[in-house]
Each structure stands twice: as C-alpha cells, then as structure tokens.
Design a protein around this motif. Structure first.
Motif, PDB file in Angstrom:
ATOM      1  N   LYS C 159       0.787  -1.151   0.067  1.00  0.00           N
ATOM      2  CA  LYS C 159      -0.119   0.144  -0.011  1.00  0.00           C
ATOM      3  C   LYS C 159       0.818   1.334   0.047  1.00  0.00           C
ATOM      4  N   GLY C 160       0.274   2.200  -0.147  1.00  0.00           N
ATOM      5  CA  GLY C 160       0.974   3.678  -0.224  1.00  0.00           C
ATOM      6  C   GLY C 160       0.970   3.926  -1.760  1.00  0.00           C
ATOM      7  N   ASP C 161       1.065   5.445  -1.897  1.00  0.00           N
ATOM      8  CA  ASP C 161       1.062   5.768  -3.481  1.00  0.00           C
ATOM      9  C   ASP C 161       2.368   5.145  -4.070  1.00  0.00           C
ATOM     10  N   GLN C 162       2.087   4.741  -5.448  1.00  0.00           N
ATOM     11  CA  GLN C 162       3.234   4.176  -5.956  1.00  0.00           C
ATOM     12  C   GLN C 162       4.235   5.203  -6.477  1.00  0.00           C
ATOM     13  N   GLY C 163       5.448   4.753  -7.080  1.00  0.00           N
ATOM     14  CA  GLY C 163       6.341   5.662  -7.459  1.00  0.00           C
ATOM     15  C   GLY C 163       6.234   6.531  -8.701  1.00  0.00           C
ATOM     16  N   PHE C 164       7.049   7.263  -9.085  1.00  0.00           N
ATOM     17  CA  PHE C 164       6.978   7.971 -10.345  1.00  0.00           C
ATOM     18  C   PHE C 164       8.393   8.028 -10.755  1.00  0.00           C
ATOM     19  N   SER C 165       8.451   7.847 -12.430  1.00  0.00           N
ATOM     20  CA  SER C 165       9.790   8.070 -12.764  1.00  0.00           C
ATOM     21  C   SER C 165       9.515   8.583 -14.366  1.00  0.00           C
ATOM     22  N   THR C 166      10.657   9.338 -14.832  1.00  0.00           N
ATOM     23  CA  THR C 166      10.677   9.552 -16.223  1.00  0.00           C
ATOM     24  C   THR C 166      11.957   9.252 -16.700  1.00  0.00           C
ATOM     25  N   THR C 167      11.996   8.671 -17.940  1.00  0.00           N
ATOM     26  CA  THR C 167      13.297   8.085 -18.076  1.00  0.00           C
ATOM     27  C   THR C 167      13.742   8.193 -19.678  1.00  0.00           C
ATOM     28  N   SER C 168      14.587   8.467 -20.238  1.00  0.00           N
ATOM     29  CA  SER C 168      14.908   8.968 -21.496  1.00  0.00           C
ATOM     30  C   SER C 168      16.245   8.376 -21.898  1.00  0.00           C
ATOM     31  N   LYS C 169      16.380   7.877 -23.224  1.00  0.00           N
ATOM     32  CA  LYS C 169      17.496   7.398 -23.672  1.00  0.00           C
ATOM     33  C   LYS C 169      17.649   7.971 -25.207  1.00  0.00           C
ATOM     34  N   LEU C 170      18.868   8.319 -25.475  1.00  0.00           N
ATOM     35  CA  LEU C 170      19.277   8.922 -26.808  1.00  0.00           C
ATOM     36  C   LEU C 170      20.521   8.163 -27.227  1.00  0.00           C
ATOM     37  N   ALA C 171      20.596   7.541 -28.281  1.00  0.00           N
ATOM     38  CA  ALA C 171      21.638   7.132 -28.778  1.00  0.00           C
ATOM     39  C   ALA C 171      21.984   7.512 -30.331  1.00  0.00           C
ATOM     40  N   TYR C 172      23.302   7.982 -30.466  1.00  0.00           N
ATOM     41  CA  TYR C 172      23.649   8.475 -32.013  1.00  0.00           C
ATOM     42  C   TYR C 172      24.639   7.638 -32.548  1.00  0.00           C
ATOM     43  N   THR C 173      24.504   7.335 -33.816  1.00  0.00           N
ATOM     44  CA  THR C 173      25.157   6.240 -34.351  1.00  0.00           C
ATOM     45  C   THR C 173      26.001   7.141 -35.612  1.00  0.00           C
ATOM     46  N   PRO C 174      27.010   7.795 -35.374  1.00  0.00           N
ATOM     47  CA  PRO C 174      27.468   8.687 -36.728  1.00  0.00           C
ATOM     48  C   PRO C 174      28.108   7.747 -37.576  1.00  0.00           C
ATOM     49  N   ILE C 175      28.687   6.659 -37.155  1.00  0.00           N
ATOM     50  CA  ILE C 175      29.201   5.857 -38.104  1.00  0.00           C
ATOM     51  C   ILE C 175      28.552   4.621 -38.431  1.00  0.00           C
ATOM     52  N   SER C 176      27.846   4.088 -39.517  1.00  0.00           N
ATOM     53  CA  SER C 176      26.960   3.043 -39.603  1.00  0.00           C
ATOM     54  C   SER C 176      27.588   2.454 -40.856  1.00  0.00           C
ATOM     55  N   LYS C 177      28.568   2.035 -40.943  1.00  0.00           N
ATOM     56  CA  LYS C 177      28.957   1.192 -42.321  1.00  0.00           C
ATOM     57  C   LYS C 177      29.137  -0.285 -42.181  1.00  0.00           C
ATOM     58  N   GLU C 178      29.302  -0.993 -43.196  1.00  0.00           N
ATOM     59  CA  GLU C 178      29.321  -2.500 -43.081  1.00  0.00           C
ATOM     60  C   GLU C 178      30.299  -2.883 -42.108  1.00  0.00           C
ATOM     61  N   ASN C 179      31.521  -2.373 -42.198  1.00  0.00           N
ATOM     62  CA  ASN C 179      32.495  -2.933 -41.518  1.00  0.00           C
ATOM     63  C   ASN C 179      32.656  -1.977 -40.403  1.00  0.00           C
TER      64      ASN C 179
END
Lengths: 424, 424, 424
Positions: C159-179
């Motif tokens: 019992k008791g009020d539940q928690g709260f959260s805000t969560t974010s993720k950012l991913a950047y892939t500058p190089i995305s070549k075959e090798n």
C-alpha cells in the motif's frame, strides 16, 4: 482407419480479432485467448488516505479446445503477479442451447457475473464469483436458465471441509424486437460458507465459517466481516431494457446470513481443555453473555444505470442473456447510481459495543454482535471507446458518499479511473 | 539462401486431440499442450477429521518446439493457484532411440514416475519427482535404460547448497508378443538431500538436511520426517505383465537414509558462540546423550495391482516402457493392494522417547531417535472410463488400515475419490 | 461486408525458429513465444559461504497479437516457481519507426536494458527494469530516442502511493557502415521511489521510501539499502563499436539519491501519539542528533567489454539500437572489466557508526548515515555458442575483488556459471 481418422488437417482463421484452428468437419477446434487490463486510479480522498495506483490488474493466457460436443477451457490469470485459475472446466453441449459444465466457472447470479473492478459496488459486495461445481444452462430467444451446485472456491487452501452452494438464475425476455428488448430476471443462491482452517487441537473442521462482503476503494468503507456464519442466502432481481442506442440496467441484491458461533470451540481454545469431563467454571453459554449475542444479518444493495451509444445500437445476445460488444469505433456513455448498505445494526452503540435498544438495559451489559460494514451512495459517470473488437478505453469518475462507523471523518470519496482493456 | 531457408510454411494438424504445426521438411514442429485435473474426495474418517474437498488439483499450459534434433518443452502447472514448473527442458535426439535431456524433468525411478495423487502410497511416499539435471535414455523393443545426474528441485528456494542425486532405471522385456508382454526392471538412486536454509550466524550451508517421506490423506498417517539426514539411497524393483485385456503391475521400494546431525551447529545455536576458543561447559557430544542417538533409517513399501479392460486390450510402448492409453470408449477396472511402512523403530517407547531395547538401560536415559512415520495397508478399487483420447473419468475407493503412533485412535480410513482428467 | 471482413484465413509460418500466423493482408498476426534459461553456478567462495546452485532461472510463455497498427504483447515469467508479469503492453505503431507503448515494459536506460543475471554488476546494481507506464520510441539509421513516464513496478503490492519516474535514452550512431559501427549515447532518469507500505495508525502513505542497489552473488557484497530516500536521479553514458568480428561496449552509470526521512512519523511510532497537541519531550529534530544526519548518496559504476566472434561478424540493428544475434554455429568470446562502487562514506567509522571526519568531533557523537554498500572490481571471461536461432550455450568465469565492510574477511570471489538459453 481409426488412426487416419484421428489425424486431421486444421485451418487457421481469425474471427473478431481472436484465433481459431478448425478441422474440416468442425469436429476439432482450438482457440487461444488472452487479456491485458491496465488500470490507473487517482483518489480524491477525504480524510483517510487511499493509495493512488497504476496496475496491471489482470493479464491472462488460455486456450479452449473442442472435441465434438466436448469443450475444455483453460484461462489463467496473472494479474498483480499472482496466479488465479479463472476458467478451468469441461463442458458438454448436450443440445444446441443446452450445456453441462464441470469445473471452475462463474456461479449464475445477477447480470454482472463477475465481481470485477468495473462492476458496481452492489455486485462487488454481494455478487458471486467462480466456484468449483457442476452447472446446467439452457436458453431460448426468450428464456435463459442456469443452475448449479458448487463446492467452494479454487483458492481456498485452508483446511476444513469446503463450502457448499447451489445457485440459479432465470431471465425472461418478453419483448425481443429489433428496436426494443425488455428482460426481467432473478437469481437465488443458498450457501454454506467455507471453513477457515482446521483446529488440530480440537479436531474441529467446522469452525470459523465467515461471510465477507466488501466493495469500493481498498475495501475500506464497505466491509462487512460476518463471523460465526452458518448459512448465507442471497437473491437478486434484475431488469434490462435496450432500445436503439439506449440501455437501462438495474439490479437489487439482498443477503441473509444466519449465525451460530461454536462457543464450545471458543471455550476450548480459551480455557484448559478437559475434553470429556469438563470442569472449568466457565460455560459455553457465558460467551454470548460476555461478548453479545450473535444476530442474523441482512444487507441490501441496488443500482441503476443508463447507457447511450454513439456509433452503434445495443443488441441482445440470448446465449449470455446480456448485451453484445458494440462495434469498432463506438463511444459508450454511462451513468450509474448505486446504493450499497452493509450495515445491520440493532440497538444502541455504547461503550464500544452494540447494546440493547433500551439504554437502561444496555447499561447492564446486554449486547449483541451487530455488523457495521458501512453504507455508501455512489454516483458514477463513464465513457468507453471501443477501438475495435479487441481494444477498449474507459474513463470513469465516481463519487462515493460514505457512512462508516470505523471511518467517521470520511464523507465524500472521489475516484478517477482510467482503464485500457485488451481481449482476444 | 539462408534467410529464405529460415522462413517456412507450416501445416496445422490435430493428432489424438492435440495440435501440432509442422514444416514440410518435418524440421520444425510446434505443439501446444494443456491439462485440467478436477478432483473430489470424500473421507469416511475414523477419529481424526479429514477435510473432504473439491479441487482443481492440476491445470497446465505449455508448448513443445522441435528444431531438427533439438526439442524444447515448457509445461507449467497452476493447480490450486500455485505455479509449479513441471517440464522445462532441452532435449537432443542423439539417435532414433537415444536422447539427452537437460533441465527439469522426472528422475527415472520406478513405474509410476510421478508421485501424483493417483499413484499408490508406495510411490507417493518413496517415489521421486522432477529435478534439475542431465539425463540419458536409450531404448529398444526389449530394453529400456535411463540414467541421470541431478542437482535438487526447482522449487527449493532455500539458501544452502542444493542437493545431488544420481538415478538410473533399467527395464527388460523378455517377452513382447501381441498377446503377452512381460517386463522386469529395477531402479536405483543415491542422493544427498538438499540443505534447508543457510545459517548466516554460523556461515553454515550444510545444515538441516532432511528426508521427508509421506503419502495418503493430508500426509497425516504416513509421514516420516527424517532429520539429520546425510545420504538417501533407494532402490526399486518392478514387474509388469500384459495379456489381452489383463494387466498385472507391482513395485517394491526400499529407502535407506544415513544420518549424522551437526551437533556442533546445534550447540552453537543453543549456547553463546565462543566461536574459536570454546568454553561453555556443554560439549557437542552431550547432544546425543540428552536427546538420543541418531539411527540410520530403513523404510519399505510395495504394491501390486490388477487391471482389466472392457473395450480394448493393453498394449506396450517401448519408448516409455509402459502402457499405451486405451482407446476411446474403454472401461478399465483396477484393484490394488499397497503396503507402506514408514516406521523404523528400535527399542522401547518410554516416557515420550525411544529408549534402549532393554528397559533397565532405557530407564537410565539411553535413547535413540527412531522414526515412527506410520504404516498402512491400503485396498483400492477403481474404474476408469476413457471417453476419448483427451477426456477420462475415474472413480476410486480406498480403504486404509492405519497404524500410526501419533494417531493412535485412527484405524480404518475410507476415501471415495472422483476425478475428471482432460489432457491434450 | 464487415462480418466477412472480420473472418480471415491465416497462414502459419516459422521464422527464425519462432511461429507466426498471418492473415493475407498482413493486418492480423499472432506469435507465440517462450523461453527457458537454465543456470548452474559454482562459487569459489572466500570466507562467507555462498550457495552453489542449479536453477531454472527463467521460463516464459507468451503471445503477441497484431491488429493493424496495434500490437498487444503478453509475456509471463515462471522462473523459480514465481509468477512475474514481464511484458504486458499495448503498442501503437504511429509510423514506421515511431511507436507508443502503454503497459509494463522496460524503461529506456542504458545498453543492457534488463538487470538479468548475465548483465554486468554495473547494470545489475544501477540499471532499471520494467515499470508500468507510457513510452514513445523513435529511431532512424543514425538515431534512437526513447522516453516515457512510469508509475512504479507491477509487483509492488505494498500500500502507499506508487512511485513515479521519467526515463529517456538517446543514442547516436555517426558511423554505421558495413565494417564499422560507432554508437554513443546517454540515458537519464528521475524517480520518486515507491512507498513501502502504508501506516494505518498515522494515515501515512508516504513513508519508508527506499532505494536498493544491489548486484553479484546473493546480493551479499554489493548491497546498498538507502532508506529515507526522497528522489533518485541516475544518468548513464554508453559507447558501442562494432567492426567485423570485434565488438567494444562500455557503460558508465551514476546514481544520486537525495534523502529526507520523515522524523515526525518515526517519532509518532516510537512515542505515544498526541497527534494534535503534542507534548512528549522528544522532538522530531532529536532523531538526526541521536542516529546521525541523513546524507545524500552518490554511487558510481562502469564496465567495458570486448567481444570477438568466430563464424560471423557483428551487425547493428537500428530498431533496438543494439546488436543482432549472431548466426547459427557462431562462437563468441567476451572479456569484461567492471567497477561497481556502492559506498558513499563520509567521516570516520567509529563505535559502529559513521562520525564526523574530525575524530574529536566524532567523539562528541556527531554522526551521519553514510551508505557502505561495498565495492567490487570484477574480471569476467565468457564463451557463448549460438547453436541456432533459438539455442545458446554460455560458460562464464568471473573473479570479484570485493571490499565490503560487512564482510571484512572476503576478498576474492570466483564464480563459474554455465547457462543454456532457449528462446523462441
């Protein structure tokens, strides 16, 4: 040959968003079913703090297999990380509109069969859920009848002999036209409550039978715990009217519990147990004198609700004696008034107990064990959106006007509930 | 290409009322399985009250997936609202009749593999259920061999190192003709019982190992709780004869438990722990003097049963070393005699404990910790009706002739059990 | 018509060893999924005894149903005989690479989303699991962004009020070549911890909020139990480089917990509660004086690992911002260094508590409630064998170099773990 006959090709289909695999001769059929009910509730509480909460109230996985006239259904709930056997039964289709069912399934009582969280306080408090038993159902366009004998609930792991109940429902639909359906019905159940445990010391399995009626937020303001119960009898009247996009639905339920505590057992537990030749000066009959006499308890509740569809009309389904799910894209607006009274109080409340109605007599200590489970009038407004055959969104606001001796400072409880419901 | 090779069309079929989806090359296969076992039991109890009961003893959902020679099986039980991992294993079909299995599955011991409620008291008390391990099985028409090493049960959440066991079964079927099958076999298991918990204070994970053997109604009259266990060795002999509609089946099982309690730990718990330089006047060796010496325990049980089919003949299945399910519409009649003895008592029972056999010595306080788990002769008669490949009805009456020191007044316990069994 | 449109034929296929049934128009789709994770672990423990163990750590059954742009997923875990709702959500595919999700699912934080047993101590201790909430995810070839708001975990039945959260993720892939693939990213979460229970007596639902960070064997040597928590803020940086058969992966996570215990409630519980006019001589402010002041807590952890494949090259999957599963027959070799520090200690440890840094002041009793959760450097080497798309074998050896005040004698803990992983 027989072996070849047993192996059959199946065809897979989706029907109303569910899945079914069927043999060509329709003799073999298998469905897979599932459910997710997600709830968020915010309480506008009065004095007593209530726990606002998001939860996965109900998640289920299951299957239904048909072998000719026999059907086995398994449906297991995992809501709140707890296992609950929901449907687990074997059904025999005796004839087109007539079935026998053996296993765990809903006792036929009232309209809102299940005491689910969407149900009225009336149904939550006095409705009846699933039990293990044998049932028979027969229906025509105008008539629906269902009856059964049951032997307690699947989750009673207490020792002690299980309970017993027999429950029946009859519904008659004198008018069943395209633009008007009128249904009236009644249900009746007679029950021996389940024993709560077994007393090893006194070899007593028939002790501590109890009827618990409760409803509403955290079962706080409506909660009648009727100890010393001997029998539990309930009846229900229901009415349903459908006319185009309008719906009216109402139920009245009354519960009568007879009580007869086992004072002998209580004495045995309290005092030294001279089991055969009993010599302690206290006698079993002293208990009602000290703690008050047990009274038989009667509680009553009813609700009435009006619904209005935008995008579809209400339609009636004979096999369930209830309404079909509106089609995709329909909005449904509902208002409800509920009056649930779990008080059965006799006499004056004096010095922490219920005394005789006459104060002078009460002062001598003559008391009784009344039940003050609380009463509430609840006004609700809800809007449902049926996105498709499988997904439904619901927003509901309720205002509970509460009178409960245990929570004297609480008067008005507001509840805003959002639900996302996925079924297949 | 590979990617195309991975995506394959599947064909859905029903086989013996179950469902299987198969790729054209038979390389991929998926089954779905389920079960409902509904039980009602009424006890004609003697003195000690037993809880007559209706229950959904077992409900299951699961699946089996085949990728070429590899099979994964998942089968989860939800009986009585409790989760139990039943089968959860990965199997490798090394050759046609030879498989390796890794995961949670039955240890190969005796005929009635599972200690299910239909099993004899012999099997319930001394049979072995599922454990986590690695097993190997090989069979031909005449020979069945299965062996494995195991590391305790999946539901032991206690801290402390898990148990260990190695279990093997051999069955030889010298005669395997259409009208006569004769099988003889034996099983053997050697076990280190699981530790029941971890003592933080003494950093002790090897403490309180225990062997519990029990059977019958509520495990009351047959219940040997052998504490201080060190090793547990059991062997089993089995015989099976099938001839047309007749069947004879018998098993004998003996359990030998060696015991060696950790008196040092007990002393540590009882007295103040001067862990390194120990000064309390009590010494670990005082414990056996005070409470009696631990004795190694030997228990024995056997049963024999005769079956008779109306509507089919018994037939033998090499891959399980047991009988095929009779065909739809068959009645089966069974009678059984079971003799389970969980007593291993030495010396005289005196003043609440087991003393020396010589009463004079016993009077000096020289005692031992004998085990009085009770013994029972049980006579059973059952009738099964196989409605089809998936539904079976069973009615069983048993009369248990009980001798148990803890329930001296109970002599004859009658049990009437009805079961509906749905499998697919 | 509509009714005909609703009933559609389905085609069954296997894809990567799983099963899917699809309607011709791709509008309806149903998958069935399952999992078995079998673990064996042997500890080369130092002083404190650890429980070597075989277990079925995770078994699951589930299904995923697609109706056009809407997807419902149910995935229930039964590992160790306990029910856990894993995925239970409704997802809306707003556009090709953009989805909304409502229900129980992983908060987007770090690379190793789940704190599963294969994860680093860094992730086990400070990673975030599933919560009930609403999330949004968008990705392109170069960019992955996911954010959500959440309301506590599905298994918090307190019992008791539940928690709260805000969560974010950012991913950047500058190089995305075959090798060569290079990805950098960061995650952030802000959290109000869930209340642990409701105090009826004081009508208090906001009490005893707690952040628990733990990892490693039996959560013994890394375990920070941060009571009196008010907010919990964490951030994570991640890097991933793939080049042919080589992989480099690293994460850094920091947790900042602010604390503010409810001394008023503690006082209420300790002393007689003169709720309105308070007269007891103790005052809430005496508590920090007696037991030490609460300090805000900061913990840090990071790991780096290198992988090498024999039989395949690593490849990147934009939709998950992670690696594809290597193809059948591939071996993977991994080494990892992990440094997890759950200590935030201020001042001198004196007389069983943390005092002021200045010993003279500490002697006056001025203390603080530092957190000594322990720290560990862990060196791991693992080899994985991907038998096919569904079966994987793993062997892992880890050496933990431990410093924990509660286990002063433990220095080096060796762990050998074997796992068989079946997924479909």
């Amino acid at each position: 040959s027989n072996a070849i006959g047993q192996e059959k090709q199946l065809t897979a289909k989706t029907n109303k968003g569910g899945i079914v695999l069927t043999s060509g001769d329709q003799d073999y059929k298998i469905n897979f079913n599932g459910r997710i009910y997600m709830d968020g509730v915010h309480y506008f509480d009065d004095v007593t703090d209530l726990s606002s909460d998001a939860s996965i109230h109900d998640v289920r996985l299951g299957t239904k297999v048909t072998w000719g006239k026999w059907i086995a259904k398994i449906n297991i709930g995992f809501g709140n990380d707890e296992v609950k056997i929901k449907d687990a039964f074997l059904r025999y289709n005796y004839s087109k509109n007539s079935t026998f069912t053996l296993g765990n399934f809903f006792e036929p009582f009232g309209i809102e069969a299940s005491a689910s969280s969407g149900a009225s306080n009336t149904t939550q408090a006095m409705g009846i859920g699933r039990s293990i038993g044998l049932g028979y159902t027969y229906y025509t366009n105008k008539f629906y009848g269902s009856t059964g004998v049951f032997a307690g609930s699947v989750d009673n792991m207490n020792k002690g002999d299980q309970g017993f109940s027999t429950t029946s429902k009859l519904a008659y639909t004198p008018i069943s036209k395209e633009n008007l359906t009128v249904q009236l019905g009644g249900s009746f159940t007679y029950r021996i409550p389940e024993a709560n445990g077994f007393n090893e010391a006194f070899n007593d399995d028939d002790y501590n039978r109890q009827v618990v009626l409760n409803a509403g937020p955290e079962h706080k303001f409506l909660n009648a715990d009727i100890t010393g119960a001997r029998t539990d009898m309930r009846f229900n009247f229901q009415a349903l009217v459908l006319s185009g996009p309008f719906m009216f639905q109402s139920e009245f339920t009354q519960t009568n519990v007879t009580r007869d505590d086992d004072y002998m057992s209580r004495l045995m537990k309290d005092g030294p147990a001279f089991y055969v030749t009993y010599v302690w000066p206290t006698k079993p009959k002293d208990y009602p004198d000290w703690y008050g006499k047990l009274r038989d308890i009667q509680t009553k509740a009813y609700y009435a609700q009006i619904g209005f569809l935008v995008g579809d009309n209400y339609s009636y389904k004979s096999s369930t004696a209830y309404i079909n799910r509106p089609k995709a894209g329909t909005y449904e607006f509902l208002v409800r008034y509920d009056n649930t009274n779990l008080n059965d109080i006799d006499g004056t409340y004096f010095n922490g107990a219920y005394g005789d109605a006459d104060l002078a007599t009460a002062l001598t200590g003559v008391g009784n064990m009344s039940i003050a489970g609380g009463k509430a009038e609840t006004y609700s407004a809800a809007v449902n959106y049926y996105l498709n055959d499988n997904i439904m969104f619901r927003l509901n606001y309720s205002l509970m006007d509460v009178t409960n001796q245990k929570y004297p400072l609480d008067e008005k409880i507001g509840m805003l509930k959002a639900r996302v419901q996925v079924n297949f």
